[in-house]
Design a protein around this motif. Structure first.
Motif, PDB file in Angstrom:
ATOM      1  N   ARG A 135      -3.502  48.195  26.258  1.00 32.96           N
ATOM      2  CA  ARG A 135      -4.954  48.161  26.424  1.00 32.96           C
ATOM      3  C   ARG A 135      -5.629  49.431  25.901  1.00 32.96           C
ATOM      4  N   LEU A 136      -4.840  50.438  25.530  1.00 35.68           N
ATOM      5  CA  LEU A 136      -5.383  51.684  24.993  1.00 35.68           C
ATOM      6  C   LEU A 136      -5.539  51.585  23.479  1.00 35.68           C
ATOM      7  N   ASP A 137      -6.718  51.930  22.985  1.00 36.49           N
ATOM      8  CA  ASP A 137      -6.954  51.970  21.540  1.00 36.49           C
ATOM      9  C   ASP A 137      -6.636  53.378  21.050  1.00 36.49           C
ATOM     10  N   LEU A 138      -5.365  53.604  20.744  1.00 31.00           N
ATOM     11  CA  LEU A 138      -4.889  54.905  20.266  1.00 31.00           C
ATOM     12  C   LEU A 138      -4.831  54.885  18.744  1.00 31.00           C
ATOM     13  N   ARG A 139      -5.456  55.888  18.125  1.00 28.81           N
ATOM     14  CA  ARG A 139      -5.495  55.941  16.662  1.00 28.81           C
ATOM     15  C   ARG A 139      -5.178  57.357  16.171  1.00 28.81           C
ATOM     16  N   VAL A 140      -4.758  57.399  14.925  1.00 23.36           N
ATOM     17  CA  VAL A 140      -4.572  58.681  14.238  1.00 23.36           C
ATOM     18  C   VAL A 140      -5.940  59.136  13.741  1.00 23.36           C
ATOM     19  N   VAL A 157     -15.601  71.419  20.417  1.00 25.74           N
ATOM     20  CA  VAL A 157     -16.284  70.221  19.929  1.00 25.74           C
ATOM     21  C   VAL A 157     -15.730  69.916  18.543  1.00 25.74           C
ATOM     22  N   GLN A 158     -15.193  68.714  18.355  1.00 21.15           N
ATOM     23  CA  GLN A 158     -14.571  68.337  17.088  1.00 21.15           C
ATOM     24  C   GLN A 158     -15.320  67.162  16.462  1.00 21.15           C
ATOM     25  N   GLU A 159     -15.425  67.197  15.148  1.00 27.96           N
ATOM     26  CA  GLU A 159     -15.858  66.032  14.371  1.00 27.96           C
ATOM     27  C   GLU A 159     -14.594  65.436  13.768  1.00 27.96           C
ATOM     28  N   VAL A 160     -14.326  64.164  14.088  1.00 25.51           N
ATOM     29  CA  VAL A 160     -13.027  63.572  13.776  1.00 25.51           C
ATOM     30  C   VAL A 160     -13.222  62.276  12.991  1.00 25.51           C
ATOM     31  N   ASP A 161     -12.400  62.094  11.965  1.00 22.96           N
ATOM     32  CA  ASP A 161     -12.352  60.841  11.204  1.00 22.96           C
ATOM     33  C   ASP A 161     -11.255  59.966  11.800  1.00 22.96           C
ATOM     34  N   VAL A 162     -11.645  58.817  12.397  1.00 25.37           N
ATOM     35  CA  VAL A 162     -10.665  57.887  12.976  1.00 25.37           C
ATOM     36  C   VAL A 162     -10.694  56.546  12.239  1.00 25.37           C
ATOM     37  N   GLY A 163     -11.052  56.578  10.951  1.00 30.47           N
ATOM     38  CA  GLY A 163     -11.029  55.361  10.146  1.00 30.47           C
ATOM     39  C   GLY A 163     -12.290  54.529  10.237  1.00 30.47           C
ATOM     40  N   GLU A 164     -13.366  55.083  10.750  1.00 28.72           N
ATOM     41  CA  GLU A 164     -14.627  54.361  10.855  1.00 28.72           C
ATOM     42  C   GLU A 164     -15.614  54.860   9.802  1.00 28.72           C
ATOM     43  N   SER A 227       0.943  59.368   8.056  1.00 27.86           N
ATOM     44  CA  SER A 227      -0.161  58.662   8.705  1.00 27.86           C
ATOM     45  C   SER A 227      -1.476  58.975   8.012  1.00 27.86           C
ATOM     46  N   THR A 228      -2.419  58.039   8.144  1.00 26.85           N
ATOM     47  CA  THR A 228      -3.773  58.215   7.615  1.00 26.85           C
ATOM     48  C   THR A 228      -4.767  57.962   8.742  1.00 26.85           C
ATOM     49  N   PRO A 229      -5.969  58.541   8.666  1.00 24.18           N
ATOM     50  CA  PRO A 229      -6.958  58.327   9.718  1.00 24.18           C
ATOM     51  C   PRO A 229      -7.245  56.838   9.934  1.00 24.18           C
ATOM     52  N   GLY A 230      -7.211  56.431  11.186  1.00 25.40           N
ATOM     53  CA  GLY A 230      -7.456  55.038  11.545  1.00 25.40           C
ATOM     54  C   GLY A 230      -6.206  54.248  11.832  1.00 25.40           C
ATOM     55  N   ASP A 231      -5.006  54.792  11.497  1.00 23.24           N
ATOM     56  CA  ASP A 231      -3.761  54.084  11.821  1.00 23.24           C
ATOM     57  C   ASP A 231      -3.652  53.901  13.329  1.00 23.24           C
ATOM     58  N   ARG A 232      -3.324  52.672  13.758  1.00 23.56           N
ATOM     59  CA  ARG A 232      -3.222  52.400  15.181  1.00 23.56           C
ATOM     60  C   ARG A 232      -1.821  52.705  15.681  1.00 23.56           C
ATOM     61  N   ILE A 233      -1.758  53.230  16.892  1.00 23.07           N
ATOM     62  CA  ILE A 233      -0.489  53.562  17.547  1.00 23.07           C
ATOM     63  C   ILE A 233      -0.179  52.448  18.538  1.00 23.07           C
ATOM     64  N   THR A 234       0.979  51.836  18.412  1.00 18.26           N
ATOM     65  CA  THR A 234       1.367  50.695  19.233  1.00 18.26           C
ATOM     66  C   THR A 234       2.662  50.982  19.977  1.00 18.26           C
ATOM     67  N   PHE A 235       3.035  50.004  20.833  1.00 21.45           N
ATOM     68  CA  PHE A 235       4.235  50.137  21.661  1.00 21.45           C
ATOM     69  C   PHE A 235       5.028  48.841  21.515  1.00 21.45           C
TER      70      PHE A 235
END
Length: 294
Positions: A135-140, A157-164, A227-235
């Motif tokens: 249920r967690l949306d974990l991304r690079v 305070v960070q500005e982060v690219d998460v693939g959006e 890894s690239t920004p926006g890659d999803r981390i799964t289990f």
């Protein structure tokens, strides 16, 4: 002839006369009761017919209200339409029909009533009962810029690219990281479906995942090198799609956090199942082992 025979004849008519005189009032009373019952029955039938008519009228009103509530609202015109689109001929209903529909709408607000808050889409029953890391949306994510919080020296305070399409602003507490400039351009692991909240005046749109043995010894989880920004981390053992936004009342993150650990090999895992970027590898701690993830 017997001398007493003349006395037996008159006794019979007197008995008949007495019985008749007694039975007449009884018959009259029973006739009156029957008439009274007939009148009462007629009145009851009339009352029943009136009640039946009222029930049918109420049923018609309820059916009409239900049909009105199922009528879809008229489509809204998007402000992004071009002039060519707006110039195209469309079939609009006459003004009188629009006014009539507005009057017949049962959802019209009265003066003094509060506007109803929009309800969020309810989750399926399976998603509500499922409490695990899926249920967690974990991304690079990639650090585009990082600076000290203007009101809290221990926060950044960070500005982060998460693939959006736009970067996210994320506020974190990095007690053990002194040189923040070194993080610029590097990758990290971010929780992206927590509700946005203000942290000392700055709105944070996510959560940076770190591992630590104490408040001083803190390291950022490192995703696989490719890894690239926006890659999803799964289990692997916990398939499923993450929530759009974790419900704050259920406290999903608080329930799952005790099972998020870094094992003796430095691999981040949930209940022994590693943080995996499919086809690229596992997420790790740079140097810490056997510690918690927060």
């Amino acid at each position: 002839k017997h001398p007493g025979s003349s006395l037996r004849g008159p006794s019979r008519p007197s008995t008949w006369t007495t019985w008749t005189a007694c039975s007449i009032p009884v018959l009259q009373a029973s006739v009156r009761d029957q008439k009274k019952l007939l009148v009462e029955n007629a009145k009851l039938k009339q009352d029943i017919e009136q009640l039946r008519g009222q029930l049918q009228e109420n049923q018609k009103r309820r059916t009409a209200k239900a049909l009105l509530s199922q009528v879809p609202p008229p489509p809204r015109v998007s402000p992004a339409l071009t002039k060519a689109d707006t110039a195209a001929p469309t079939n609009h209903p006459p003004p009188s029909a629009t006014l009539t529909e507005g009057r017949d709408r049962p959802s019209r607000r009265r003066r003094g009533e509060r506007k109803a808050r929009p309800k969020s889409e309810p989750l399926p029953l399976e998603a509500e009962s499922r409490i695990d890391a899926s249920r967690l949306d974990l991304r690079v994510g990639k650090f585009l810029s990082i600076r000290r919080h203007p009101l809290a020296e221990a926060m950044s305070v960070q500005e982060v690219d998460v693939g959006e399409s736009c970067p996210r602003t994320i506020v974190s507490k990095l007690g053990g990281v002194e040189d923040l400039d070194e993080l610029q351009g590097s990758l990290g692991v971010f929780l992206c479906n927590v509700k946005a909240s203000k942290m000392r005046g700055v709105v944070s749109q996510g959560r940076l995942l770190c591992c630590s043995t104490s408040d001083v010894s803190v390291e950022l989880l490192a995703p696989p090198a490719d890894s690239t920004p926006g890659d999803r981390i799964t289990f692997l053992n916990y398939p499923g799609e993450p929530d759009r936004e974790l419900p704050s009342k259920q406290k999903i993150w608080e329930l799952l956090q005790p099972d998020l650990q870094v094992d003796g090999k430095g691999v981040a895992n949930y209940k022994g199942c590693g943080f995996e970027v499919k086809g690229k590898g596992l997420c790790r701690a740079p140097s810490l082992t056997n510690c918690t993830i927060r």
